[in-house]
Design a protein around this motif. Structure first.
Motif, PDB file in Angstrom:
ATOM      1  N   GLY A 190       1.941   9.072  12.614  1.00  0.00           N
ATOM      2  CA  GLY A 190       2.500   7.853  13.174  1.00  0.00           C
ATOM      3  C   GLY A 190       3.917   7.489  12.798  1.00  0.00           C
ATOM      4  N   ASP A 191       4.476   6.566  13.596  1.00  0.00           N
ATOM      5  CA  ASP A 191       5.882   6.143  13.569  1.00  0.00           C
ATOM      6  C   ASP A 191       6.787   7.295  13.998  1.00  0.00           C
ATOM      7  OD1 ASP A 191       5.314   3.557  12.955  1.00  0.00           O
ATOM      8  OD2 ASP A 191       6.204   3.561  10.952  1.00  0.00           O
ATOM      9  N   LEU A 192       6.620   7.661  15.257  1.00  0.00           N
ATOM     10  CA  LEU A 192       7.481   8.689  15.850  1.00  0.00           C
ATOM     11  C   LEU A 192       8.898   8.157  16.023  1.00  0.00           C
ATOM     12  CD1 LEU A 192       7.432  11.575  17.090  1.00  0.00           C
ATOM     13  CD2 LEU A 192       6.962  10.498  19.304  1.00  0.00           C
ATOM     14  N   VAL A 193       9.017   6.863  16.330  1.00  0.00           N
ATOM     15  CA  VAL A 193      10.320   6.246  16.594  1.00  0.00           C
ATOM     16  C   VAL A 193      10.464   4.966  15.772  1.00  0.00           C
ATOM     17  CG1 VAL A 193      10.465   7.203  18.921  1.00  0.00           C
ATOM     18  CG2 VAL A 193       9.401   4.951  18.582  1.00  0.00           C
ATOM     19  N   ASN A 194      11.664   4.396  15.817  1.00  0.00           N
ATOM     20  CA  ASN A 194      11.901   3.098  15.175  1.00  0.00           C
ATOM     21  C   ASN A 194      11.423   1.962  16.061  1.00  0.00           C
ATOM     22  OD1 ASN A 194      13.165   4.579  13.193  1.00  0.00           O
ATOM     23  ND2 ASN A 194      15.238   4.071  13.853  1.00  0.00           N
ATOM     24  N   ASN A 195      11.804   2.037  17.365  1.00  0.00           N
ATOM     25  CA  ASN A 195      11.459   0.971  18.296  1.00  0.00           C
ATOM     26  C   ASN A 195      11.194   1.459  19.716  1.00  0.00           C
ATOM     27  OD1 ASN A 195      11.883  -1.497  16.562  1.00  0.00           O
ATOM     28  ND2 ASN A 195      13.933  -0.622  16.420  1.00  0.00           N
ATOM     29  N   GLY A 221       1.917   4.744  14.943  1.00  0.00           N
ATOM     30  CA  GLY A 221       2.187   3.885  13.805  1.00  0.00           C
ATOM     31  C   GLY A 221       2.674   2.524  14.275  1.00  0.00           C
ATOM     32  N   ASN A 222       2.865   1.607  13.352  1.00  0.00           N
ATOM     33  CA  ASN A 222       3.225   0.240  13.743  1.00  0.00           C
ATOM     34  C   ASN A 222       4.540   0.160  14.516  1.00  0.00           C
ATOM     35  OD1 ASN A 222       3.998   0.945  10.875  1.00  0.00           O
ATOM     36  ND2 ASN A 222       5.222  -0.915  11.071  1.00  0.00           N
ATOM     37  N   HIS A 223       5.500   1.030  14.213  1.00  0.00           N
ATOM     38  CA  HIS A 223       6.792   0.987  14.911  1.00  0.00           C
ATOM     39  C   HIS A 223       6.707   1.527  16.331  1.00  0.00           C
ATOM     40  CE1 HIS A 223       9.861  -0.343  11.963  1.00  0.00           C
ATOM     41  NE2 HIS A 223       8.918  -0.007  11.092  1.00  0.00           N
ATOM     42  N   ASP A 224       5.682   2.287  16.628  1.00  0.00           N
ATOM     43  CA  ASP A 224       5.589   2.921  17.951  1.00  0.00           C
ATOM     44  C   ASP A 224       5.274   1.934  19.068  1.00  0.00           C
ATOM     45  OD1 ASP A 224       6.102   5.514  16.982  1.00  0.00           O
ATOM     46  OD2 ASP A 224       4.028   5.711  16.311  1.00  0.00           O
ATOM     47  N   ALA A 273     -10.690  12.818  13.702  1.00  0.00           N
ATOM     48  CA  ALA A 273     -10.609  11.546  14.415  1.00  0.00           C
ATOM     49  C   ALA A 273      -9.236  10.909  14.188  1.00  0.00           C
ATOM     50  CB  ALA A 273     -11.712  10.598  13.937  1.00  0.00           C
ATOM     51  N   GLY A 274      -8.869  10.052  15.125  1.00  0.00           N
ATOM     52  CA  GLY A 274      -7.609   9.330  14.986  1.00  0.00           C
ATOM     53  C   GLY A 274      -7.736   7.929  15.545  1.00  0.00           C
ATOM     54  N   VAL A 275      -7.123   6.966  14.864  1.00  0.00           N
ATOM     55  CA  VAL A 275      -7.200   5.574  15.320  1.00  0.00           C
ATOM     56  C   VAL A 275      -5.796   5.034  15.597  1.00  0.00           C
ATOM     57  CG1 VAL A 275      -9.342   5.018  14.124  1.00  0.00           C
ATOM     58  CG2 VAL A 275      -7.149   4.716  12.929  1.00  0.00           C
ATOM     59  N   GLU A 276      -5.756   4.039  16.470  1.00  0.00           N
ATOM     60  CA  GLU A 276      -4.495   3.321  16.658  1.00  0.00           C
ATOM     61  C   GLU A 276      -4.166   2.595  15.353  1.00  0.00           C
ATOM     62  OE1 GLU A 276      -3.258   1.638  20.265  1.00  0.00           O
ATOM     63  OE2 GLU A 276      -5.142   2.076  21.304  1.00  0.00           O
ATOM     64  N   ASN A 277      -2.922   2.127  15.260  1.00  0.00           N
ATOM     65  CA  ASN A 277      -2.496   1.566  13.979  1.00  0.00           C
ATOM     66  C   ASN A 277      -3.394   0.405  13.538  1.00  0.00           C
ATOM     67  OD1 ASN A 277      -0.363   1.418  11.816  1.00  0.00           O
ATOM     68  ND2 ASN A 277      -0.301  -0.681  12.571  1.00  0.00           N
ATOM     69  N   TRP A 278      -3.836   0.485  12.296  1.00  0.00           N
ATOM     70  CA  TRP A 278      -4.598  -0.582  11.654  1.00  0.00           C
ATOM     71  C   TRP A 278      -3.989  -0.785  10.278  1.00  0.00           C
ATOM     72  CZ3 TRP A 278      -6.829  -2.823   7.665  1.00  0.00           C
ATOM     73  CH2 TRP A 278      -7.836  -3.775   7.847  1.00  0.00           C
ATOM     74  N   HIS A 306      -2.513   5.689  10.340  1.00  0.00           N
ATOM     75  CA  HIS A 306      -1.144   5.532   9.852  1.00  0.00           C
ATOM     76  C   HIS A 306      -1.022   4.727   8.571  1.00  0.00           C
ATOM     77  CE1 HIS A 306       3.190   4.970   9.946  1.00  0.00           C
ATOM     78  NE2 HIS A 306       3.025   3.657   9.909  1.00  0.00           N
ATOM     79  N   ASP A 307      -1.685   3.588   8.495  1.00  0.00           N
ATOM     80  CA  ASP A 307      -1.487   2.642   7.398  1.00  0.00           C
ATOM     81  C   ASP A 307      -2.588   2.802   6.347  1.00  0.00           C
ATOM     82  OD1 ASP A 307      -1.463   0.197   5.811  1.00  0.00           O
ATOM     83  OD2 ASP A 307      -0.168  -0.666   7.354  1.00  0.00           O
TER      84      ASP A 307
END
Length: 396
Positions: A190-195, A221-224, A273-278, A306-307
């Motif tokens: 996660g966090d491939l990009v900044n914004n 990640g949260n920034h994605d 497995a993979g989850v969206e950012n939590w 990610h987190d």
């Protein structure tokens, strides 16, 4: 609507900054009482302070561009160096109070050397350190790992933050190091990009080179999600996220969105497995139960999340045992010390465990220190990381 910036916190920081530098100057004056020394010193401090204030005031109109980066980096470097100078000087002053001797030149010379060294270390971190990739290897043992996966290897990177990169040649060295590991599986957490999704576009040719026999997998990640900038409307923001997901596919990454895949080897399987950012304070989007739907609780599982607060809050006590969780997010704050048995970063005051392996009742977490960088355009002591994890079956 423009964001209103409160001047009070800025004023307080500026006052404390000037008090700190007044004390630093009091030490430097032992070298010379020439007024020119004081003039040059205060001009430097004033320029740094005013530049920072101007940069903050221009965020609404100019964004966090080159001027903002220069102003904030100059302030952080000077502040850190001045603090260390003051600590050394204060130590000497406390000693002289008890000994009844005047301020010693040697303490000031030592403080000055620390100041200069701090500046040089930060400059190294900004020029070389942010691309000083290193491989960290872990071997983890599990009683219930399927025999066929004994020796299975996973290469993990996290927090690419493609919008921060400026040196294609240096990034390619990191890609080559990933490829050289020849792992069975590749995972990006996660966090491939900044914004914005467009930030990864110039780097697709680099990261699409990464291949592994059992596939390349990723999570968000949260920034994605584009939560940290203002969008014209909600539709534009959603379109950006859809474009980012498309870029994952273009990179050759299978993006896992609260789902899992089965990896087979010689008739045996493990679950990936993979989850969206939590993340606590960063959006609790991921759904672990959904990701593990129809998965046998006794299957061997690897989770991309990610987190790392997700592991502490949900994963490590999940009824369906997750054997290994791969996370990132912390960056190790891109600043700290990991040498001579010391492992310290300011990020420890936010995350008790912020890098490397943690375990709980046979469940493991690895926090990758990040491949890229964000905010501070450098790394000091906490270098960009490529993790290689080998799964081993315990011999009982």
């Amino acid at each position: 609507m423009k964001r209103k910036i409160s001047l009070l916190p800025i004023a307080i920081v500026a006052i404390l900054f000037f008090i700190l530098n007044w004390y630093v100057l009091s030490g430097l004056l032992i070298y010379s009482l020439n007024p020119l020394l004081s003039l040059v010193f205060w001009l430097t401090v004033s320029l740094i302070t005013l530049s920072l204030i101007a940069a903050i005031n221009r965020i609404n109109t100019m964004g966090m561009g080159l001027f903002f980066k220069i102003a904030t980096h100059a302030f952080v470097i000077w502040l850190t160096a001045a603090l260390l100078f003051a600590i050394v000087l204060l130590t000497g002053d406390v000693y002289r109070l008890f000994s009844g001797t005047p301020r010693n030149l040697y303490w000031v010379e030592f403080a000055t050397a620390i100041f200069a060294l701090t500046v040089l270390v930060f400059l190294y971190g900004m020029i070389k350190g942010k691309y000083a990739y290193r491989v960290i290897k872990h071997t983890l043992f599990f009683d219930d790992l399927p025999q066929s996966f004994d020796g299975f290897t996973i290469t993990q990177i996290s927090d690419i933050h493609a919008g921060s990169f400026q040196n294609p040649k240096a990034v390619q060295k990191g890609i080559d190091l990933i490829k050289a590991q020849k792992s069975d599986l590749f995972a990006f957490t996660g966090d491939l990009v900044n914004n914005k999704a467009e930030e990864i576009k110039p780097w697709i040719g680099h990261f699409s080179q990464i291949k592994a026999p059992y596939g390349q997998f990723s999570v968000l990640g949260n920034h994605d999600y584009g939560d940290y900038i203002k969008w014209e409307n909600e539709q534009t923001k959603r379109a950006n996220l859809q474009q980012l997901k498309a870029y994952h596919a273009e990179l050759g990454f299978r993006l896992l969105l609260d789902e899992h895949v089965e990896l087979y080897k010689h008739g045996e399987k493990i679950i990936l497995a993979g989850v969206e950012n939590w993340g606590l304070g960063f959006g609790e989007r991921g759904d672990l139960k959904k990701a593990l739907t129809n998965v046998d609780p006794y299957d061997f599982k690897v989770l991309l999340s990610h987190d790392p607060t997700h592991w502490d809050s949900e994963v490590k006590k999940s009824p369906s045992k997750v054997h290994l969780t791969l996370s990132g997010h912390t960056h190790g704050m891109q600043f700290g010390i990991e040498a001579f048995g010391i492992k310290w970063s300011p990020v420890k005051y936010r995350y008790a465990h912020w890098a490397g392996i943690a375990s709980y009742q046979g469940r493991f977490l690895n926090i990758n220190r990040g491949f890229g960088f964000l905010g501070f355009s450098g790394r000091v002591g906490i270098w960009p990381e490529i993790t290689v994890i080998e799964l081993k079956k315990s011999r009982t």
